[in-house]
Design a protein around this motif. Structure first.
Motif, PDB file in Angstrom:
ATOM      1  N   GLY A  10      41.806 -16.548  51.440  1.00 43.82           N
ATOM      2  CA  GLY A  10      40.742 -16.664  50.443  1.00 43.82           C
ATOM      3  C   GLY A  10      41.263 -16.690  49.021  1.00 43.82           C
ATOM      4  O   GLY A  10      40.619 -17.246  48.124  1.00 43.82           O
ATOM      5  N   PHE A  11      42.454 -16.092  48.803  1.00 40.15           N
ATOM      6  CA  PHE A  11      43.001 -16.064  47.453  1.00 40.15           C
ATOM      7  C   PHE A  11      43.531 -17.425  47.010  1.00 40.15           C
ATOM      8  O   PHE A  11      43.601 -17.693  45.813  1.00 40.15           O
ATOM      9  CB  PHE A  11      44.106 -15.014  47.350  1.00 40.15           C
ATOM     10  N   ASN A  12      43.934 -18.270  47.972  1.00 41.65           N
ATOM     11  CA  ASN A  12      44.368 -19.620  47.581  1.00 41.65           C
ATOM     12  C   ASN A  12      43.364 -20.677  48.025  1.00 41.65           C
ATOM     13  O   ASN A  12      43.684 -21.851  48.114  1.00 41.65           O
ATOM     14  CB  ASN A  12      45.772 -19.935  48.126  1.00 41.65           C
ATOM     15  N   HIS A  13      42.149 -20.229  48.282  1.00 42.95           N
ATOM     16  CA  HIS A  13      41.076 -21.158  48.628  1.00 42.95           C
ATOM     17  C   HIS A  13      40.699 -21.956  47.383  1.00 42.95           C
ATOM     18  O   HIS A  13      40.697 -21.421  46.270  1.00 42.95           O
ATOM     19  CB  HIS A  13      39.872 -20.366  49.138  1.00 42.95           C
ATOM     20  N   PRO A  14      40.390 -23.238  47.531  1.00 39.93           N
ATOM     21  CA  PRO A  14      40.014 -24.051  46.361  1.00 39.93           C
ATOM     22  C   PRO A  14      38.875 -23.454  45.550  1.00 39.93           C
ATOM     23  O   PRO A  14      38.868 -23.550  44.316  1.00 39.93           O
ATOM     24  CB  PRO A  14      39.592 -25.388  46.996  1.00 39.93           C
ATOM     25  N   ALA A  15      37.913 -22.814  46.215  1.00 37.00           N
ATOM     26  CA  ALA A  15      36.782 -22.226  45.489  1.00 37.00           C
ATOM     27  C   ALA A  15      37.244 -21.110  44.570  1.00 37.00           C
ATOM     28  O   ALA A  15      36.797 -21.002  43.424  1.00 37.00           O
ATOM     29  CB  ALA A  15      35.749 -21.693  46.488  1.00 37.00           C
ATOM     30  N   GLU A  31      44.501 -13.512  26.682  1.00 36.60           N
ATOM     31  CA  GLU A  31      43.053 -13.709  26.612  1.00 36.60           C
ATOM     32  C   GLU A  31      42.553 -14.475  27.829  1.00 36.60           C
ATOM     33  O   GLU A  31      41.438 -14.233  28.311  1.00 36.60           O
ATOM     34  CB  GLU A  31      42.690 -14.464  25.332  1.00 36.60           C
ATOM     35  N   ALA A  32      43.370 -15.393  28.305  1.00 39.63           N
ATOM     36  CA  ALA A  32      42.996 -16.141  29.514  1.00 39.63           C
ATOM     37  C   ALA A  32      42.928 -15.220  30.720  1.00 39.63           C
ATOM     38  O   ALA A  32      42.006 -15.312  31.540  1.00 39.63           O
ATOM     39  CB  ALA A  32      44.005 -17.263  29.761  1.00 39.63           C
ATOM     40  N   TYR A  33      43.892 -14.299  30.828  1.00 38.92           N
ATOM     41  CA  TYR A  33      43.868 -13.334  31.932  1.00 38.92           C
ATOM     42  C   TYR A  33      42.618 -12.462  31.848  1.00 38.92           C
ATOM     43  O   TYR A  33      41.969 -12.171  32.860  1.00 38.92           O
ATOM     44  CB  TYR A  33      45.109 -12.445  31.901  1.00 38.92           C
ATOM     45  N   LYS A  34      42.272 -12.030  30.633  1.00 39.50           N
ATOM     46  CA  LYS A  34      41.095 -11.188  30.457  1.00 39.50           C
ATOM     47  C   LYS A  34      39.801 -11.959  30.732  1.00 39.50           C
ATOM     48  O   LYS A  34      38.789 -11.365  31.107  1.00 39.50           O
ATOM     49  CB  LYS A  34      41.057 -10.630  29.033  1.00 39.50           C
ATOM     50  N   ALA A  35      39.840 -13.279  30.530  1.00 38.61           N
ATOM     51  CA  ALA A  35      38.635 -14.088  30.715  1.00 38.61           C
ATOM     52  C   ALA A  35      38.228 -14.164  32.182  1.00 38.61           C
ATOM     53  O   ALA A  35      37.045 -14.313  32.498  1.00 38.61           O
ATOM     54  CB  ALA A  35      38.862 -15.500  30.176  1.00 38.61           C
ATOM     55  N   VAL A  36      39.201 -14.073  33.064  1.00 44.25           N
ATOM     56  CA  VAL A  36      38.914 -14.172  34.499  1.00 44.25           C
ATOM     57  C   VAL A  36      38.221 -12.892  34.959  1.00 44.25           C
ATOM     58  O   VAL A  36      38.703 -11.794  34.717  1.00 44.25           O
ATOM     59  CB  VAL A  36      40.202 -14.391  35.312  1.00 44.25           C
ATOM     60  N   GLU A  37      37.087 -13.032  35.600  1.00 46.78           N
ATOM     61  CA  GLU A  37      36.382 -11.880  36.159  1.00 46.78           C
ATOM     62  C   GLU A  37      37.003 -11.577  37.521  1.00 46.78           C
ATOM     63  O   GLU A  37      36.574 -12.093  38.558  1.00 46.78           O
ATOM     64  CB  GLU A  37      34.883 -12.165  36.264  1.00 46.78           C
ATOM     65  N   TRP A  38      38.026 -10.746  37.489  1.00 45.56           N
ATOM     66  CA  TRP A  38      38.817 -10.491  38.694  1.00 45.56           C
ATOM     67  C   TRP A  38      37.990  -9.853  39.792  1.00 45.56           C
ATOM     68  O   TRP A  38      38.288 -10.008  40.982  1.00 45.56           O
ATOM     69  CB  TRP A  38      40.025  -9.632  38.340  1.00 45.56           C
ATOM     70  N   LYS A  39      36.971  -9.128  39.405  1.00 43.72           N
ATOM     71  CA  LYS A  39      36.092  -8.535  40.418  1.00 43.72           C
ATOM     72  C   LYS A  39      35.455  -9.632  41.270  1.00 43.72           C
ATOM     73  O   LYS A  39      35.352  -9.504  42.498  1.00 43.72           O
ATOM     74  CB  LYS A  39      35.008  -7.701  39.734  1.00 43.72           C
ATOM     75  N   VAL A  40      35.035 -10.722  40.623  1.00 43.32           N
ATOM     76  CA  VAL A  40      34.429 -11.838  41.340  1.00 43.32           C
ATOM     77  C   VAL A  40      35.472 -12.546  42.198  1.00 43.32           C
ATOM     78  O   VAL A  40      35.199 -12.947  43.338  1.00 43.32           O
ATOM     79  CB  VAL A  40      33.784 -12.827  40.353  1.00 43.32           C
ATOM     80  N   ILE A  41      36.696 -12.700  41.656  1.00 48.24           N
ATOM     81  CA  ILE A  41      37.773 -13.363  42.400  1.00 48.24           C
ATOM     82  C   ILE A  41      38.084 -12.595  43.681  1.00 48.24           C
ATOM     83  O   ILE A  41      38.171 -13.168  44.780  1.00 48.24           O
ATOM     84  CB  ILE A  41      39.035 -13.494  41.530  1.00 48.24           C
ATOM     85  N   PHE A  42      38.254 -11.276  43.574  1.00 45.84           N
ATOM     86  CA  PHE A  42      38.559 -10.463  44.753  1.00 45.84           C
ATOM     87  C   PHE A  42      37.377 -10.456  45.719  1.00 45.84           C
ATOM     88  O   PHE A  42      37.561 -10.486  46.946  1.00 45.84           O
ATOM     89  CB  PHE A  42      38.919  -9.034  44.328  1.00 45.84           C
ATOM     90  N   MET A  43      36.169 -10.405  45.169  1.00 45.19           N
ATOM     91  CA  MET A  43      34.993 -10.432  46.025  1.00 45.19           C
ATOM     92  C   MET A  43      34.922 -11.739  46.813  1.00 45.19           C
ATOM     93  O   MET A  43      34.692 -11.740  48.021  1.00 45.19           O
ATOM     94  CB  MET A  43      33.731 -10.262  45.184  1.00 45.19           C
TER      95      MET A  43
END
Length: 589
Positions: free
Chosen positions: A49-54, A439-451
């Motif tokens: 899921g971590f390398n899924h295109p979505a 700033e780019a790293y902070k822009a990513v909502e990592w909670k959503v990515i992991f979810m």
């Protein structure tokens, strides 16, 4: 055997999503771990899921959106919005809904609502409009706008990418915009006509927090006969008996904000405290303490930037969610004091340090402008107490907007896939200096990515063990006597009900492989079923927890849970019925 284990793990996951024992991303990763440990998925399959295109596409879209958002180009519209919206409630309702819907089609909807919240509250403060009359419509409009384009919501990206990975043609940028705009028109008509009738009319702005704090912040002088001298603050009668919240200590002309309950009280200390009126009256008779209006405190504070009260909200994805103030050592870490919390509809003033904070909670913080800005830039809080217009940096704003338009055009004109265009757009935001790498790293909502990475494992497991095909065949046998349109309607109904109970991403990950298998079993196009899943996962209005934007407006609007049920349930069923007829018109079976 793997089939039963898979269904058991999914049931456990649904239970955890509904009960909200853990944060949604933690539950998603836990589900993925259970599949791997149980042997249903290999580690490579589980972590796929971590390398899924979505997942990759969504991460890049976060960066592109942040580049446009941080340039200040949107903030430049704030004054004009306020000026127009102040004329009349109906005008304000239309203006905010249209802007929310338009921006949400291309920018992350939670960011759009975070932008509009303080502007809307400013309009409410300067007019007789109650926040409860505006904030739910702003959230719902963002949901409608998000369905209009492929990048409008993470659910659209997830369903489209999942379908492509399994041999189904990827959706175009505006492929389902026609159907979405029809639903948007119906939804906006409902909001504009029914909203004034069903939205709370007398639910005032929640300014009790600020009023109470401003009225009862005072100073205590520790006299030589005080029994608490050399006593730990936490064990002093001031804290243990009177439950006083100490904001700062002035000692030897030095103002101390970094202290704890283990700090000892010394003779001559001046304690700045916040107390309710009944406690203040009792303190007047307490030996060893005297109420002071000390000039020394004011002189000491001049050495620092002024401390002000800030009303803020905990947004979706904040690191404060699921934590207590004591657990993160908030006072020392951010040099600020939380003096009141609006938690699940109730104002809290006592024992604040032990309350587990949730997304959507409102906090009243006493702190410096610099610290509040730091909290806001790190997406830990969203400030509500005031809205300060940022100066638009056109050297960044113009290229940021051009890059954003380029991402949309490249995908919509089939020049390349949304994955490639979003990736190139994110890189250009960094290369051109619009965003720094950090700033780019902070822009990513990592909670959503992991979810998203976690919930994708459910769909992978369902397909691997044949669960998706089994469910699809059972649906076909059960609904075999009905036509495709009724099947579509029931799929939509089941999906939006599930989304109001568990997360939209989890529902999409479960339903996408099922509807693909169902369309194959029925030997019809999978397009209408996939669009139904997209729309049903995004257009959820019945509860404040069903979507992050609903959660964000819950406390600032001073809403009750029943307000969402009363206003959102008819809308959800109206859109369900409309979608049953509209989707097949644009996507024939």
């Amino acid at each position: 055997m793997d089939l039963f284990i898979t269904f058991a793990i999914i049931l456990v996951g649904v239970f955890l999503f509904v009960k909200d024992y853990f944060s949604i991303d933690t539950t998603s990763i836990l589900i993925m771990a259970m599949f791997i440990v149980a042997g249903v998925l290999s580690p490579e399959e589980g972590f796929s899921g971590f390398n899924h295109p979505a997942t990759i596409t969504l991460g890049c879209i976060f960066v592109v959106s942040a580049g446009v958002f941080n340039s200040g180009i949107l903030d430049g519209l704030s004054y004009k919005i306020i000026k127009v919206a102040k004329t009349h409630y109906s005008v304000a309702l239309m203006v905010f809904c249209c802007i929310s819907g338009l921006f949400s089609a291309f920018i992350n909807d939670t960011a759009v609502v975070a932008l509009l919240l303080p502007i809307a509250l400013t309009v409410c403060r300067e007019t007789n409009i109650k926040p409860s009359r505006l904030l739910i419509p702003i959230s719902f409009a963002a949901l409608f706008g998000g369905t209009c384009t492929l990048i409008g919501t993470s659910t659209n990206i997830l369903v489209s990418s999942y379908a492509k990975k399994h041999g189904v043609e990827e959706f175009g940028m505006f492929e389902f915009s026609g159907a979405a705009l029809c639903l948007l028109a119906i939804g906006f008509t409902y909001i504009f006509i029914i909203g004034p009738l069903l939205l709370p009319k007398n639910r005032g702005e929640n300014n009790e927090l600020t009023k109470r704090a401003e009225s009862y912040i005072t100073e205590l002088f520790v006299e030589e006969n005080c029994v608490d001298i050399n006593t730990l603050l936490g064990k002093s009668q001031l804290v243990s008996d009177y439950h006083v919240n100490v904001l700062s200590i002035l000692r030897n002309e030095v103002l101390k904000h970094n202290f704890s309950l283990d700090t000892r009280i010394l003779k001559g200390d001046i304690l700045k405290i916040i107390v309710p009126p009944e406690t203040l009256s009792r303190l007047l008779d307490l030996d060893g303490y005297s109420i002071k209006g000390s000039n020394r405190m004011k002189l000491a504070e001049e050495k620092f930037k002024s401390f002000n009260l800030y009303e803020v909200i905990i947004p979706f994805g904040s690191s404060l969610s699921g934590m207590s103030l004591k657990g993160i050592n908030f006072r020392n870490q951010y040099n600020s004091s939380v003096i009141a919390i609006r938690h699940r509809g109730q104002n809290k003033y006592d024992k604040l340090s032990h309350i587990l904070l949730k997304e959507g909670d409102m906090l009243l913080i006493l702190g410096q402008e610099e610290e509040i800005n730091n909290l806001e830039s790190n997406k830990i809080i969203v400030r509500l107490s005031e809205y300060k217009k940022k100066k638009t940096n056109y050297t960044k704003a113009i290229p940021a907007v051009m890059i954003g338009i380029g991402v949309v055009l490249a995908a919509s004109l089939n020049i390349t896939s949304i994955l490639i265009s979003a990736m190139v757009g994110a890189l250009l935001m960094i290369i051109t200096g619009i965003l720094k790498p950090v700033e780019a790293y902070k822009a990513v909502e990592w909670k959503v990515i992991f979810m998203m990475a976690g919930v994708l494992s459910m769909g992978t497991a369902l397909e691997k063990v044949g669960g998706a095909t089994l469910i699809a065949n059972n649906i076909k046998e059960t609904l075999g006597q009905y036509d495709a349109q009724i099947t579509l309607s029931l799929i939509y109904l089941v999906t939006f009900i599930c989304t109001n109970l568990i997360s939209s991403k989890a529902t999409a990950a479960l339903m996408t492989p099922i509807v693909i298998s169902l369309s194959e079993a029925m030997q019809i196009s999978n397009r209408p079923f996939l669009v139904a899943v997209m729309f049903a996962c995004s257009l959820t209005f019945m509860t404040p927890m069903s979507y992050p934007t609903n959660t964000m407006v819950y406390a600032p609007g001073n809403y009750k849970f029943t307000d969402f049920l009363k206003f959102g349930t008819p809308l959800n069923f109206l859109i369900w019925i409309a979608a049953t007829f509209i989707i097949p018109q644009f996507f024939p079976f």
